[in-house]
Design an enzyme around this catalytic site. Structure first.
Site, PDB file in Angstrom:
ATOM      1  N   ASP A   1       6.104  -5.375  14.773  1.00 45.25           N
ATOM      2  CA  ASP A   1       4.706  -5.065  15.066  1.00 45.25           C
ATOM      3  C   ASP A   1       4.733  -3.820  15.955  1.00 45.25           C
ATOM      4  O   ASP A   1       5.335  -3.843  17.045  1.00 45.25           O
ATOM      5  CB  ASP A   1       4.077  -6.259  15.808  1.00 45.25           C
TER       6      ASP A   1
ATOM      7  N   GLY B   1       0.792  -1.230   0.000  1.00 49.12           N
ATOM      8  CA  GLY B   1       0.000   0.000   0.000  1.00 49.12           C
ATOM      9  C   GLY B   1       0.825   1.281   0.000  1.00 49.12           C
ATOM     10  O   GLY B   1       1.856   1.386  -0.674  1.00 49.12           O
TER      11      GLY B   1
ATOM     12  N   ARG C   1       4.978  -7.398   9.073  1.00 49.14           N
ATOM     13  CA  ARG C   1       4.682  -8.222  10.250  1.00 49.14           C
ATOM     14  C   ARG C   1       4.961  -9.697  10.015  1.00 49.14           C
ATOM     15  O   ARG C   1       5.651 -10.317  10.799  1.00 49.14           O
ATOM     16  CB  ARG C   1       3.243  -8.010  10.695  1.00 49.14           C
TER      17      ARG C   1
ATOM     18  N   LYS D   1      -6.930   8.698  14.189  1.00 51.12           N
ATOM     19  CA  LYS D   1      -6.272   9.540  13.175  1.00 51.12           C
ATOM     20  C   LYS D   1      -6.326  11.020  13.560  1.00 51.12           C
ATOM     21  O   LYS D   1      -5.412  11.775  13.259  1.00 51.12           O
ATOM     22  CB  LYS D   1      -6.919   9.302  11.813  1.00 51.12           C
TER      23      LYS D   1
ATOM     24  N   TYR E   1     -11.314   4.434  14.204  1.00 49.90           N
ATOM     25  CA  TYR E   1     -10.290   4.847  13.233  1.00 49.90           C
ATOM     26  C   TYR E   1     -10.170   6.375  13.208  1.00 49.90           C
ATOM     27  O   TYR E   1      -9.063   6.928  13.274  1.00 49.90           O
ATOM     28  CB  TYR E   1     -10.697   4.309  11.858  1.00 49.90           C
TER      29      TYR E   1
HETATM   30  N1  LIG Z   1      -6.004   3.629   1.661  1.00 49.80           N
HETATM   31  C1  LIG Z   1      -6.652   4.698   2.074  1.00 49.80           C
HETATM   32  O1  LIG Z   1      -7.662   5.106   1.483  1.00 49.80           O
HETATM   33  C2  LIG Z   1      -6.141   5.489   3.258  1.00 49.80           C
HETATM   34  C3  LIG Z   1      -6.733   6.737   3.501  1.00 49.80           C
HETATM   35  C4  LIG Z   1      -6.295   7.497   4.567  1.00 49.80           C
HETATM   36  C5  LIG Z   1      -5.275   7.032   5.379  1.00 49.80           C
HETATM   37  N2  LIG Z   1      -4.719   5.825   5.136  1.00 49.80           N
HETATM   38  C6  LIG Z   1      -3.658   5.384   6.051  1.00 49.80           C
HETATM   39  O2  LIG Z   1      -2.504   5.071   5.344  1.00 49.80           O
HETATM   40  C7  LIG Z   1      -1.732   4.088   6.057  1.00 49.80           C
HETATM   41  C8  LIG Z   1      -1.402   2.949   5.124  1.00 49.80           C
HETATM   42  O3  LIG Z   1      -2.617   2.360   4.710  1.00 49.80           O
HETATM   43  P1  LIG Z   1      -2.806   1.562   3.339  1.00 49.80           P
HETATM   44  O4  LIG Z   1      -3.949   2.153   2.631  1.00 49.80           O
HETATM   45  O5  LIG Z   1      -1.508   1.413   2.650  1.00 49.80           O
HETATM   46  O6  LIG Z   1      -3.331   0.200   3.955  1.00 49.80           O
HETATM   47  P2  LIG Z   1      -2.853  -1.303   3.870  1.00 49.80           P
HETATM   48  O7  LIG Z   1      -2.522  -1.649   2.471  1.00 49.80           O
HETATM   49  O8  LIG Z   1      -3.900  -2.040   4.612  1.00 49.80           O
HETATM   50  O9  LIG Z   1      -1.481  -1.298   4.698  1.00 49.80           O
HETATM   51  C9  LIG Z   1      -1.446  -1.166   6.085  1.00 49.80           C
HETATM   52  C10 LIG Z   1      -0.027  -1.399   6.541  1.00 49.80           C
HETATM   53  O10 LIG Z   1       0.036  -1.248   7.965  1.00 49.80           O
HETATM   54  C11 LIG Z   1       0.678  -2.402   8.495  1.00 49.80           C
HETATM   55  N3  LIG Z   1       0.266  -2.683   9.872  1.00 49.80           N
HETATM   56  C12 LIG Z   1      -0.978  -2.835  10.350  1.00 49.80           C
HETATM   57  N4  LIG Z   1      -0.936  -3.099  11.663  1.00 49.80           N
HETATM   58  C13 LIG Z   1       0.365  -3.118  12.026  1.00 49.80           C
HETATM   59  C14 LIG Z   1       1.074  -3.336  13.236  1.00 49.80           C
HETATM   60  N5  LIG Z   1       0.441  -3.619  14.389  1.00 49.80           N
HETATM   61  N6  LIG Z   1       2.428  -3.274  13.238  1.00 49.80           N
HETATM   62  C15 LIG Z   1       3.090  -3.002  12.094  1.00 49.80           C
HETATM   63  N7  LIG Z   1       2.489  -2.807  10.903  1.00 49.80           N
HETATM   64  C16 LIG Z   1       1.145  -2.863  10.876  1.00 49.80           C
HETATM   65  C17 LIG Z   1       0.275  -3.517   7.551  1.00 49.80           C
HETATM   66  O11 LIG Z   1       1.139  -4.627   7.733  1.00 49.80           O
HETATM   67  P3  LIG Z   1       0.597  -6.137   7.420  1.00 49.80           P
HETATM   68  O12 LIG Z   1       0.834  -6.345   5.963  1.00 49.80           O
HETATM   69  O13 LIG Z   1       1.443  -6.959   8.296  1.00 49.80           O
HETATM   70  O14 LIG Z   1      -0.852  -6.180   7.782  1.00 49.80           O
HETATM   71  C18 LIG Z   1       0.441  -2.818   6.211  1.00 49.80           C
HETATM   72  O15 LIG Z   1       1.794  -2.772   5.851  1.00 49.80           O
HETATM   73  C19 LIG Z   1      -2.607   3.669   7.239  1.00 49.80           C
HETATM   74  O16 LIG Z   1      -2.200   4.335   8.398  1.00 49.80           O
HETATM   75  C20 LIG Z   1      -3.993   4.128   6.824  1.00 49.80           C
HETATM   76  O17 LIG Z   1      -4.816   4.386   7.933  1.00 49.80           O
HETATM   77  C21 LIG Z   1      -5.130   5.046   4.097  1.00 49.80           C
END
Ligand SMILES: NC(=O)c1ccc[n+]([C@@H]2O[C@H](COP(=O)([O-])OP(=O)(O)OC[C@H]3O[C@@H](n4cnc5c(N)ncnc54)[C@H](OP(=O)(O)O)[C@@H]3O)[C@@H](O)[C@H]2O)c1
Length: 237
Positions: free
Chosen positions: A52, A13, A34, A148, A144
């Site tokens: 983690d 992501g 993780r 945030k 969430y």
């Molecule tokens: N996509 C959107 O629309 C969006 C919008 C606003 C903000 N965000 C923020 O952007 C950030 C990245 O999100 P994304 O969209 O790329 O989502 P994603 O593809 O679901 O990726 C989430 C990442 O966080 C890691 N993670 C979750 N829990 C963890 C923990 N306890 N320790 C270490 N790593 C952990 C996951 O690792 P694993 O692979 O091990 O699960 C994964 O690498 C997040 O903070 C999300 O809230 C996303």
């Protein structure tokens, strides 16, 4: 300038896209995962570490390993995040706490650790990945959105505490970005969502990565305590 960059949740992501942006600019990049390290990272010169963010020992071990292989972390991207979406009345305390522990306390744990090295170096950049949800709220996202929104208060306090050491602390607030996180939504829901976005499309993870890289650069040396929206114009507040 080549810097040591650590990105939590960098195995997919937004985190992974951001890692590739930093690597392409010649930085020494460390990502965390993780369970399984992502394939092909060596092709990009990206180093992977198991961590983690809910576990302080993991964080200590990761910083030690990064320091031994790449050097002191100069730029931290606290990106790891989860959702446990449900209406507030149906959200268990355990789910609420898990989201806060990962998205907020996890970011605090990693930032606190990184700031020690940055203090000694008298230079540093911390970027917290927040969300549009934290700014405007969202039905089904009380945990969430709370986590945030809290990152903004955290970053502004740190920005004031560490400014005298030439350390900046900022927040990026993405809107809807095409990653696994959106996969829980149906195609219909996504199409409805897109209708409300002035730029008429979802964001790409690398569009977040480029802004994070800018905030981490010397060009952004006079920006601290800011919240930068990257949401296609969805929220212009
Ligand atoms: N996509 C959107 O629309 C969006 C919008 C606003 C903000 N965000 C923020 O952007 C950030 C990245 O999100 P994304 O969209 O790329 O989502 P994603 O593809 O679901 O990726 C989430 C990442 O966080 C890691 N993670 C979750 N829990 C963890 C923990 N306890 N320790 C270490 N790593 C952990 C996951 O690792 P694993 O692979 O091990 O699960 C994964 O690498 C997040 O903070 C999300 O809230 C996303």
């Amino acid at each position: 300038m080549e810097r040591v960059v650590l990105i939590t949740g960098g195995n997919r992501g937004i985190g992974l896209a951001t890692a590739k942006v930093f690597a392409a600019k010649g930085n020494k990049v460390a990502i965390t995962y993780r369970d399984t390290p992502p394939d092909g990272m060596e092709d990009f010169g990206i180093h992977s570490y198991s961590c983690d963010v809910t576990d302080e020992e993991h964080i200590d071990k990761t910083f030690k390993e990064v320091e031994e292989t790449l050097g002191t972390v100069e730029i931290l991207i606290a990106n790891a995040g989860i959702t446990r979406d449900s209406l507030a009345a149906r959200t268990s305390n355990a789910d609420f706490s898990e989201v806060l522990d990962t998205n907020l306390t996890g970011a605090f744990r990693t930032a606190k650790k990184a700031l020690r090295g940055m203090m000694k170096n008298r230079w540093g950049r911390v970027i917290f990945v927040s969300s549009l949800s934290g700014r405007i709220g969202q039905i089904g996202q009380s945990s969430y959105a709370a986590s945030k929104a809290a990152l903004v208060g955290l970053s502004r306090s740190l920005a004031k505490e560490y400014a005298s050491r030439d350390i900046t602390v900022n927040v990026v607030a993405p809107g809807a970005i095409k990653t696994d996180m959106l996969e829980k939504l149906s195609e219909n829901q996504i199409n409805e969502y897109i209708k409300s976005i002035p730029l008429g499309r979802l964001g790409k993870p690398e569009e977040i990565g480029e802004i994070i890289a800018f905030l981490s650069s010397e060009h952004a040396s006079y920006i601290t305590g800011s919240v930068i929206p990257v949401d296609g114009g969805l929220y212009m507040g």
